[in-house]
Design a protein around this motif. Structure first.
Motif, mmCIF file in Angstrom:
data_model
loop_
_atom_site.group_PDB
_atom_site.id
_atom_site.type_symbol
_atom_site.label_atom_id
_atom_site.label_comp_id
_atom_site.label_asym_id
_atom_site.label_seq_id
_atom_site.Cartn_x
_atom_site.Cartn_y
_atom_site.Cartn_z
ATOM 1 N N LEU B 273 0.579 -1.308 0.135
ATOM 2 C CA LEU B 273 0.157 0.002 0.053
ATOM 3 C C LEU B 273 0.746 1.273 -0.097
ATOM 4 O O LEU B 273 0.468 2.272 -0.492
ATOM 5 N N ALA B 274 2.194 1.264 0.689
ATOM 6 C CA ALA B 274 2.881 2.283 0.795
ATOM 7 C C ALA B 274 3.742 2.640 -0.457
ATOM 8 O O ALA B 274 4.386 3.696 -0.868
ATOM 9 N N ALA B 275 3.827 1.514 -1.265
ATOM 10 C CA ALA B 275 4.819 1.485 -2.590
ATOM 11 C C ALA B 275 4.318 2.560 -3.444
ATOM 12 O O ALA B 275 3.197 2.434 -3.819
ATOM 13 N N LEU B 293 10.699 -7.521 -7.825
ATOM 14 C CA LEU B 293 10.100 -7.436 -6.486
ATOM 15 C C LEU B 293 9.830 -6.055 -5.799
ATOM 16 O O LEU B 293 10.622 -5.260 -6.554
ATOM 17 N N LEU B 294 9.240 -6.164 -4.751
ATOM 18 C CA LEU B 294 9.273 -4.862 -4.017
ATOM 19 C C LEU B 294 10.577 -4.366 -3.554
ATOM 20 O O LEU B 294 11.194 -5.415 -3.152
ATOM 21 N N VAL B 336 10.365 -6.538 3.619
ATOM 22 C CA VAL B 336 9.583 -7.789 2.918
ATOM 23 C C VAL B 336 10.127 -8.431 1.680
ATOM 24 O O VAL B 336 11.154 -7.652 1.323
ATOM 25 N N ALA B 337 10.036 -9.436 1.399
ATOM 26 C CA ALA B 337 10.541 -10.232 0.265
ATOM 27 C C ALA B 337 9.553 -10.394 -0.623
ATOM 28 O O ALA B 337 9.072 -11.768 -0.616
ATOM 29 N N MET B 338 8.972 -9.581 -1.522
ATOM 30 C CA MET B 338 7.885 -10.048 -2.251
ATOM 31 C C MET B 338 7.778 -9.551 -3.809
ATOM 32 O O MET B 338 8.109 -8.486 -3.971
ATOM 33 N N GLN B 342 5.043 -3.087 -11.231
ATOM 34 C CA GLN B 342 5.163 -1.508 -11.235
ATOM 35 C C GLN B 342 3.848 -0.987 -10.907
ATOM 36 O O GLN B 342 3.869 0.144 -10.337
ATOM 37 N N ILE B 343 2.568 -1.804 -11.206
ATOM 38 C CA ILE B 343 1.610 -1.050 -11.014
ATOM 39 C C ILE B 343 1.239 -1.147 -9.195
ATOM 40 O O ILE B 343 0.192 -0.828 -8.958
ATOM 41 N N VAL B 344 2.249 -1.720 -8.523
ATOM 42 C CA VAL B 344 2.066 -1.613 -7.054
ATOM 43 C C VAL B 344 1.622 -0.302 -6.583
ATOM 44 O O VAL B 344 0.927 -0.059 -5.715
ATOM 45 N N GLY B 345 1.902 0.837 -7.506
ATOM 46 C CA GLY B 345 1.670 2.226 -7.245
ATOM 47 C C GLY B 345 0.341 2.410 -7.246
ATOM 48 O O GLY B 345 -0.040 3.528 -6.655
ATOM 49 N N ARG B 346 -0.643 1.631 -7.855
ATOM 50 C CA ARG B 346 -1.968 1.936 -7.762
ATOM 51 C C ARG B 346 -2.759 1.139 -6.781
ATOM 52 O O ARG B 346 -3.815 1.366 -6.766
#
Lengths: 376, 376
Positions: B273-275, B293-294, B336-338, B342-346
């Protein structure tokens, strides 16, 4: 076609074509798009002045634009000589050794050249702006000034607006785009990772809608990086952009004759025609900032163990300026130094600009129809 | 919505949702998409058998799929003990030192774990296939088996087809896609550079149409990497894909409870959520092959000077398997290792799957309408 940007500029298609070739830029504008002339290769204001006069005479009164390079964060002072002294000798030795290893001969006249180097300096970019503004006042055809590095200085934005010229600036991340609109930039060019030349890390698929959302109704977004077909243009519109900004696509246009010595494709064009989408790398070796280039023996040399770290901008430009000139003259498709995006894989023929634009538009229409059909 | 793939599978939307969570996979299928359960976390066939039984009971008879990891080019023989002996002691020391530096405590019971490790071995993946095929025969709901690494072995493709199960395989480049269709893979999943997990270098904008053109009518293409909204889904269809394959998008679904200890978001979900879109890296540290990965203190440690080169697959999995388990239990969103795209920003909220799918569909329709309007 109709988007906010076709209306704003009175053009037929929201296709913005960035190119260092006046022949290509003029052909794009004549065909209903917006040709944008890259100015970084002009060392002298008088050269640009002549070329803009030629553009006027060859664009049937259609609008066109210019692209200058005004980095926000490099020293604006300092002559070329001052800057040269900041280049470590090991870097020069590496470049010399690499060119020798690659069989790139010295320049014929034995002299060093400034080709494509001085245009990166702030003072030269400013003189480009002055020339472009004089032309905007004279003929009213220059409607756009674009900047590839950061927001242009406030006074440049002011003088552009005073002359009826809109300002566009490239952005590779949300904070860049927000900075642009706060600086009164009129159009944000969202350049994804896959684009040729300077790029950030975020790809077009993710970046374009992110910047569209970030700037909202403060500025339309042009989609850049990865556009080489009407399908990609449709994707750009689907993602919320108001048009496309294309550079690599025009490098194998029939009208692109920079570097050509005979009637056939130039050495660089041969290299582009042979490349696949996997044959590019994003490195700091061209300008000091990450830029995507055609992968060749020249880029491989900088990736090899023992190669030095590239210098910051503008020192890296100065370091490799002569090397680029030597490489240009060496006529070896395996050793070119050329910015190109991943869509280079689609460049498989030498094609006139009018046909390139017609292809974009017809494929765009097919794509839009395909989307409509999924909802039947 | 209607595409070749909605018709083929009898689903409402061409939305293929890859997830290790059975709750999320089931919810995707119930909502009209195709939930695809990632199996790599199951060490024992019996675990997977129970979960597939649960999937049957919770999907209202809707079709769903499974995803197994069958690398084409790793040794199929060799026990875990044999493989462990191939890991250099310096690598083990680096991992131990890094976990200590990052304040990641040992596992509570002092034992080593196999969590998420054995699933990467070929023999275990084969047992996953056997279990899935038995379920396909029993209930007829498993309609798809996907493989993230290379074309599945010919006998796996054969047995899938015999059981009415279609085969999908990820491709990051044209030659992979061509190999898949020659091996009788039914659906090519074109995974762009921006995607989470294993990716190639070519971005979705460039890769999707390239693979669509390469495989032609031999197989439909699912667009993967960078899809986190209806606009990106519209871009996928505009580019010629027949649907989308999404992974990262579901990680903050309300139904995703893997790693959660209480009612609120898990530690990993807090990190997601923060990324922003710039907070991922593509590295070989997760599995030995490049995977996105994150970006966290864990990935930073592997980027620091003096860090060892990651080992090849499957040794890197074995090397970091216990580290991943320790990190999971450490409850620190900074370490974390996840895998994440790049859509993590959404990803900015915890949202039920039904709502996530409704959002995709309504935004897709808006995008298609926007395209249509440009042609008015």
């Amino acid at each position: 076609m109709r988007t906010e940007l076709t209306e704003r500029f009175g053009i037929d298609y929201p296709i913005f074509g960035f190119t260092p070739s006046q022949e290509v830029a003029a052909a794009i504008s004549r065909a209903g798009g917006m040709g944008v002339l890259g100015c970084v290769r002009f060392n002298e204001a008088s050269e640009l002045d002549e070329v803009l006069e030629w553009m006027h005479e060859n664009t049937d009164g259609k609008p066109f634009g210019v692209d200058v390079v005004m980095p926000a964060k490099i020293p604006t002072e300092g002559s070329k000589v001052d800057l040269e002294s900041m280049i470590p000798p090991e870097h020069r030795a590496f470049v010399e050794r690499t060119l020798d290893d690659l069989g790139v001969p010295p320049l014929p006249d034995g002299n060093r050249v400034d080709a494509g180097v001085l245009g990166w300096l702030h003072s030269v970019a400013r003189s480009h702006v002055d020339v472009a503004m004089a032309h905007a006042r004279k003929y009213g055809q220059i409607k756009l000034i674009a900047n590839a590095l950061g927001s242009p200085p406030p006074d440049v934005i002011g003088v552009a607006h005073d002359n009826g010229v809109q300002v566009a600036a490239l952005a590779g991340a949300k904070d860049h785009a927000l900075h642009h609109v706060e600086a009164r930039v009129d159009i944000v060019i969202a350049q994804g990772y896959e684009g040729g030349g300077h790029t950030g890390e975020v790809t077009s698929m993710v970046l374009w809608p992110e910047l569209v959302d970030a700037v909202g109704d403060r500025a339309p977004v042009l989609a850049a990086g990865g556009v080489g077909s009407g399908r990609q243009m449709a994707a750009a519109i689907a993602l919320g952009a108001q048009g496309v900004w294309m550079g690599t696509y025009w490098l194998t246009a029939a009208e692109y004759r920079l570097g050509a010595t005979g009637d056939g494709p130039s050495t660089v064009q041969k290299a582009l025609l042979a490349a696949s989408s996997r044959d590019t790398v994003r490195r700091r070796i061209y300008s000091g900032k990450p830029a995507r280039l055609l992968k060749t023996k020249w880029t491989d040399a900088w990736d090899a163990p023992g190669a030095p770290e590239p210098l910051p901008m503008p020192l890296q430009n100065l370091l490799v300026g002569e090397a680029h000139a030597r490489i240009s003259q060496a006529d070896d498709a395996g050793v070119v130094a050329m910015p190109a995006g991943q869509i280079v894989g689609r460049l498989n023929s030498i094609t006139p600009v009018a046909e390139l634009i017609a292809d974009l538009v017809s494929e765009y229409q097919e794509s839009a129809a395909r989307l409509g059909k999924t909802l039947d």
